[in-house]
Design a protein around this motif. Structure first.
Motif, short mmCIF file in Angstrom:
data_model
loop_
_atom_site.label_atom_id
_atom_site.label_comp_id
_atom_site.label_asym_id
_atom_site.label_seq_id
_atom_site.Cartn_x
_atom_site.Cartn_y
_atom_site.Cartn_z
N ASN A 532 8.99 -12.53 -0.98
CA ASN A 532 7.68 -11.86 -0.95
C ASN A 532 7.44 -11.16 0.38
N HIS A 533 7.87 -11.79 1.48
CA HIS A 533 7.67 -11.14 2.78
C HIS A 533 8.62 -9.95 2.94
N LEU A 534 9.81 -10.11 2.41
CA LEU A 534 10.80 -9.04 2.52
C LEU A 534 10.37 -7.81 1.76
N PHE A 535 9.73 -7.99 0.60
CA PHE A 535 9.30 -6.89 -0.28
C PHE A 535 7.84 -7.10 -0.70
N PHE A 536 6.83 -6.53 0.02
CA PHE A 536 6.92 -5.62 1.13
C PHE A 536 5.85 -5.97 2.16
N HIS A 542 7.46 -2.36 4.70
CA HIS A 542 6.21 -1.72 4.28
C HIS A 542 6.13 -0.29 4.80
N ASN A 543 6.64 -0.07 5.99
CA ASN A 543 6.66 1.28 6.55
C ASN A 543 7.56 2.20 5.71
N ILE A 544 8.67 1.67 5.22
CA ILE A 544 9.59 2.48 4.41
C ILE A 544 8.97 2.83 3.07
N ILE A 545 8.40 1.86 2.38
CA ILE A 545 7.88 2.10 1.03
C ILE A 545 6.64 2.99 1.06
N THR A 546 5.83 2.88 2.08
CA THR A 546 4.64 3.74 2.15
C THR A 546 4.99 5.16 2.54
N ASN A 547 6.09 5.35 3.24
CA ASN A 547 6.54 6.72 3.52
C ASN A 547 7.09 7.38 2.26
N LEU A 548 7.71 6.59 1.39
CA LEU A 548 8.27 7.12 0.16
C LEU A 548 7.19 7.32 -0.91
N ILE A 549 6.24 6.38 -0.97
CA ILE A 549 5.12 6.47 -1.92
C ILE A 549 3.83 6.37 -1.10
N PRO A 550 3.32 7.49 -0.59
CA PRO A 550 2.18 7.47 0.33
C PRO A 550 0.92 6.81 -0.25
N GLU A 551 0.74 6.84 -1.58
CA GLU A 551 -0.46 6.26 -2.18
C GLU A 551 -0.59 4.76 -1.90
N LEU A 552 0.51 4.11 -1.62
CA LEU A 552 0.47 2.66 -1.37
C LEU A 552 -0.19 2.32 -0.05
N ALA A 553 -0.26 3.28 0.84
CA ALA A 553 -0.86 3.03 2.15
C ALA A 553 -2.35 2.78 2.06
N SER A 554 -2.98 3.23 0.98
CA SER A 554 -4.44 3.06 0.83
C SER A 554 -4.83 1.66 0.34
N MET A 555 -3.85 0.82 -0.02
CA MET A 555 -4.17 -0.54 -0.47
C MET A 555 -4.67 -1.38 0.70
N LEU A 557 -4.58 -4.69 1.02
CA LEU A 557 -3.60 -5.73 1.35
C LEU A 557 -2.21 -5.22 1.01
N ARG A 558 -1.24 -5.71 1.74
CA ARG A 558 0.13 -5.30 1.47
C ARG A 558 0.62 -5.95 0.18
N PRO A 559 1.12 -5.13 -0.74
CA PRO A 559 1.52 -5.68 -2.05
C PRO A 559 2.94 -6.24 -2.01
N ASN A 560 3.20 -7.18 -2.92
CA ASN A 560 4.59 -7.62 -3.11
C ASN A 560 5.27 -6.71 -4.13
#
Length: 638
Positions: A532-536, A542-555, A557-560
């Protein structure tokens, strides 16, 4: 071909399954052993069959079968005007004509050879040879192209008739029996074994292979399948497994080991020792790439791997599912196709839904067990030539007579064909109980174009449908479409699957199993390493996934990983194509983050998030460029 070649021949004939011959052969041997019948079984090897058969004999057989003279002339031109050359030092040297035989690889050759071998069936029947029998069922031999298996009454006079038939066929066809490679099987209770061996100059053996699958009068043991185990061991150890990725090993297992096992399951009942061996070899190869390793830890049970993808597995069928699928295929085939095997099974056992008697073979007990568990899968229809039994088969409006009254189990089998008149109407004897008569009269008679036995859900009856029926009681997986959609990439999806089923060897997973490891997470060094900590939850991932899918940055809490999949799936603003792209991006990120974790832990090298982002974007663009919209590609390339 099905009309002019007898049912003894299974090779290259439409709607004939050669594994049915293997099953029938073993059934006859089991019947002879348990019934104390004096039968022998002989396998004859034909020496260089395609190379030595007489062309004049083939043409004469075509004429006997009623082929038009013009057509025979065409065939003569095809098989006679054949020249060969020899390769010497890489170059073709000269041509020379041939005077006998058929060309290997020519599409005509197998059919012409089957027509020629059908002459042996006719000669054997004309020579009054006594084959194996049960009631009115008689079988003297089975053929798969040039593989000849003969059953007969174990008497010296009968053996003499067989040798006379072979000699007569040899003189006519030019095909010679290689007695040195031919074999003979005799039951242990036979008292005239010496006389039979003198009459048939063949080597006496405990078991023979037909073709490649062992058959014997005795019960097969683990040593009899040594050719299969050696073949699988050679395939899995012969490859440089360390050069194959996890996804590559999965594909290799599907198309090598499982194909070999499936072939054997179609013709033999494998014992528990074999099942244990296959499970162990497959697990070692898939998770470690080396079947010679000792005990090692893999976090996913084999039973969880061997399930369909919609059930949370990797799409590999277990051996039990393969056995279930084949048994269902055989049940469907025996009710809808006429064959020597179907005739034997109906005469000897009546129905797969009838409790097997004490002399039933292990194979038939397996069929009955499958029939009982899959009863709801089937739908019966009464046709003019239906082999149904009213007592055991559910032909009376989805019920059998035993269900209406258990006392009917003591009746002689009431076969449907005995109650249908020549005009296609019911012809009920007056001595039947009124309840039985009413139940039968309430059933409609269909024409012969309808299948006697079909699937109740109207699906296509194929091996995939039958194997999926094995898993019908398994719970469905709610995330299968996220990683196994139509555009998925196996290399990346398989690591997303591992993370969702707890198959990644994170520090926390090892610690739960009392393995002492450093719990420090190598990507951020401020949290214990878990999936769970590893992803994401980690800053790095978390920096990698939000750069690829910018919409996730608006959450907030950090999602798994599972929460991100759900967000993409439920987002109404995303098109189907965009969702598939995001699913691939997520799986690819899981793969590269896990790979970066391993590089830091074992290779002592590190890459920045920018480097990982460039790698991910590069592989994603290569993967989706053929089907993804230009706007999405341009957005991803930024």
């Amino acid at each position: 071909m099905p009309l002019i070649v007898k049912e003894n021949q299974a090779g290259f004939i439409k709607n004939r399954t050669f594994t049915d011959h293997i099953i029938l052969a073993q059934e006859i041997l089991t019947y002879a052993t348990k019934g104390k019948k004096n039968f022998f079984c002989a396998k004859f090897d034909i020496r260089k069959a395609f190379d030595t058969i007489s062309r004049e004999f083939i043409l004469a057989r075509l004429l006997q079968k009623g082929f038009p003279p013009l057509f025979i002339t065409w065939i003569k031109s095809c098989i006679s005007n054949v020249n060969y050359s020899i390769v010497i030092k890489g170059a073709l040297q000269g041509y020379f004509s041939s005077s006998a035989g058929l060309r290997q690889g020519c599409p005509l050759s197998p059919y012409l050879f089957c027509i020629a071998m059908d002459a042996f069936s006719s000669i054997l029947d004309d020579n009054l040879f006594e084959g194996a029998y049960f009631k009115d069922f008689r079988i003297s031999h089975l053929l798969y192209a040039d593989d000849l298996l003969v059953f007969g009454d174990a008497t010296c006079s009968n053996c003499t008739k067989l040798m006379e038939t072979i000699n007569r066929f040899t003189k006519a066809s030019g095909l010679h029996i290689n007695l040195g490679k031919s074999s003979l099987l005799l039951p242990k209770h036979l008292t005239t074994a010496t006389d039979i061996c003198n009459s048939l100059p063949l080597s006496l053996k405990d078991s023979i292979s037909y073709p490649e699958i062992p058959i014997s009068f005795r019960k097969l043991n683990y040593s009899d399948i040594s050719s299969l185990t050696d073949d699988i061991t050679g395939k899995l150890s012969g490859w440089n497994a360390k050069m194959l990725s996890f996804a590559g090993r999965l594909q290799y297992l599907k198309f090598t080991m499982l194909n070999s096992i499936t072939y054997w399951i179609r013709g033999a009942i494998l014992n528990k020792g074999a099942f244990k061996f296959f499970r162990k070899m497959a697990s070692k190869f898939m998770f470690f790439g080396d079947i010679s390793v000792g005990k090692k830890l893999h976090l996913v049970r084999r039973d969880n791997v061997c399930k369909p993808k919609d059930k949370g597995g990797l799409g590999i069928y277990s051996i039990y599912a393969l056995q279930h699928g084949f048994n269902c295929s055989l049940i469907h085939r025996m009710y809808n196709r006429t064959s020597p095997l179907a005739s034997w099974l109906f005469r000897y056992y009546s129905s797969p839904w009838k409790p097997p008697h004490s002399k039933a073979s292990k194979f038939w007990k397996s069929i009955c067990s499958t029939a009982a568990t899959s009863k709801d899968l089937w739908e019966f229809k009464v046709t003019l030539n239906s082999p149904l039994s009213f007592i055991w088969d559910s032909g009376c409006n989805s019920k059998c007579l035993v269900d209406l009254n258990p006392e009917y189990a003591n009746y002689e089998d009431l076969n449907v064909s005995n109650f249908i008149s020549s005009d296609g109407c019911w012809n009920i004897p007056i001595n039947l109980p009124i309840m039985v008569s009413n139940a039968i009269l309430g059933v409609s008679i269909m024409d012969n174009n309808s299948e006697c036995l079909s699937l109740a859900n109207k699906a296509k009856a194929n091996f995939k449908s039958f194997t999926n029926d094995f898993y019908k009681s398994f719970p469905d997986c709610n995330w299968e479409k996220f990683i196994w959609h139509s555009k998925h990439s196996l290399r990346y999806s398989i690591y997303a699957w591992l993370s969702l089923v707890g198959g990644l060897k994170t520090a926390m997973e090892l610690y739960r199993r009392n393995i002492v490891v450093d719990l420090t997470y190598s990507l951020c060094f401020n949290h214990s390493e878990s999936t769970n900590h590893l992803f994401f939850d980690c800053n790095y991932s978390h920096n990698i996934i939000t750069n690829l899918i910018p919409e996730l940055a608006s959450m907030l809490l950090r999602p798994n990983l599972m929460q991100i999949f759900d967000w993409v799936n439920e987002n109404q603003n995303l098109s189907t194509q965009t969702k598939r792209l995001y699913f691939i991006i997520i799986c690819c990120t899981v793969y590269h983050v896990w790979r970066e974790r391993n590089e830091r832990k074992f290779a002592l090298t590190a890459s920045s998030t920018t480097t990982i982002l460039i790698k991910i974007k590069k592989v994603i663009l290569c993967k989706v460029s053929k089907w993804c919209d230009g706007d999405l590609l341009e957005k991803l390339a930024v």
